[in-house]
Write an enzyme that holds these catalytic residues in place. Structure first.
Site, short mmCIF file in Angstrom:
data_model
loop_
_atom_site.label_atom_id
_atom_site.label_comp_id
_atom_site.label_asym_id
_atom_site.label_seq_id
_atom_site.Cartn_x
_atom_site.Cartn_y
_atom_site.Cartn_z
N LYS A 19 0.35 -1.08 0.24
CA LYS A 19 -0.23 -0.16 0.28
C LYS A 19 1.05 1.11 -0.27
O LYS A 19 0.48 1.98 -0.45
CB LYS A 19 -1.66 0.47 1.17
N ARG A 99 -9.65 0.40 8.59
CA ARG A 99 -9.70 -1.25 8.61
C ARG A 99 -10.93 -2.12 9.30
O ARG A 99 -10.57 -3.16 9.65
CB ARG A 99 -8.10 -0.58 9.20
N ARG A 134 11.78 -5.39 5.44
CA ARG A 134 11.37 -3.90 4.86
C ARG A 134 12.39 -3.66 6.26
O ARG A 134 12.34 -3.64 6.97
CB ARG A 134 10.32 -3.64 5.55
N ARG A 167 10.88 -1.54 11.35
CA ARG A 167 9.98 -1.05 12.33
C ARG A 167 9.63 -2.29 13.73
O ARG A 167 9.74 -3.48 13.17
CB ARG A 167 8.44 -1.01 11.58
N ARG A 178 -0.88 -8.87 12.66
CA ARG A 178 -0.91 -8.23 12.83
C ARG A 178 -2.55 -8.65 10.80
O ARG A 178 -3.25 -8.30 10.71
CB ARG A 178 -0.02 -7.49 11.77
#
Ligand code: AP5
Ligand code: MG
Length: 221
Positions: A19, A99, A134, A167, A178
């Site tokens: 996203k 969400r 990431r 993160r 998640r």
């Protein structure tokens, strides 16, 4: 911005679906304000605001922040000048909101339902690999990947030269949580938005995904 392009767009997809990556492309093509609720919350955490302190406990364990907090955050943000179109209408590119069904209802109740919802469809094993590799820019939020999209200089953002970080929720246990939260609370939005939904195969190279999305929103031929 093309007169025909939608001016309220929602990006929908699992954690790691891409996203944030595709949002940067849409923003530069259409000039819409990019509202990433994850980035907004991480800024609030960094600044130590009451919302940030409350949100951190949920984010670190991979849980969703309560709906009332998120709706208030977005309500305030969409009143900013960069979300105003030339005719005074509200315009945005939402990334990470809504969400849940109550969040979607809150948008609709305020007359801010999306014109187009882009659903990035990516298999679960692929998103797990993407998230664990990431690295994210602390300054502008640009996502990198240690293999697929490394920065030119290790640990430094190509765009704004800020530090890149791993993160706190991009580790195995919060990633799994998640994904569970996504499956239970967010995946039902795919059906909810079926009338304005465009499904994109997000398991393709980033440039191919970006072009497919731009085509779906009428920003390219
Ligand atoms: P948020 O920051 O929104 O996290 P997320 O939804 O889990 O999504 P991500 O940012 O992890 O993934 P992405 O889809 O943006 O992928 P990206 O482009 O970075 O939210 C964080 C937390 O905040 C939530 O867990 C929750 O606690 C809270 N929160 C936020 N909004 C909320 C809300 N509305 N309600 C309640 N709580 C909320 O790409 C991922 C990686 O893959 C990168 O390394 C990238 O380089 C790579 N990549 C991207 N595209 C490709 C491709 N096509 N091929 C190969 N690699 C790719
Ligand atoms: Mg993101």
């Amino acid at each position: 911005m093309s007169a025909l392009a939608p001016s309220r767009i929602v990006l929908l997809g699992a954690p790691g679906a891409g996203k944030g990556t595709v949002a940067k492309v849409i923003k530069s093509e259409l000039g819409l304000a990019h509202l990433s609720t994850g980035d907004m919350l991480r800024s609030a955490v960094k600044e130590g605001t009451p919302v940030g302190t409350q949100a951190k406990t949920f984010m670190d364990r991979g849980a969703l922040v309560p709906d009332d907090v998120m709706v208030a955050l977005i309500e305030e943000r969409v009143s900013d000048a960069d979300c105003k179109g030339t005719k005074g209408d509200v315009q945005f590119l939402l990334d990470g909101f809504p969400r849940t069904l109550p969040q979607a209802d809150a948008l609709a109740d305020r007359g801010l339902g999306p014109h187009k919802v882009i659903y990035l469809n990516v298999p679960k094993e692929v998103v797990v690999a993407r998230l664990s590799g990431r690295r994210t820019c602390l300054g502008c939020g640009t996502p990198y990947h240690i293999e697929h999209r490394p920065p030119q200089k290790a640990g430094v953002c190509d765009v704004c030269a800020s530090e890149l970080v791993h993160r706190s929720d991009d580790h195995e246990t919060p990633i799994r949580k998640r994904l569970d939260a996504y499956q239970q609370m967010t995946a039902p939005l795919v059906g909810h938005y079926q009338d304005v939904l465009e499904t994109i195969d997000g398991n393709q190279p980033p440039e191919v995904v970006a072009n497919s999305v731009l085509y779906a929103i009428g920003a390219s031929s």
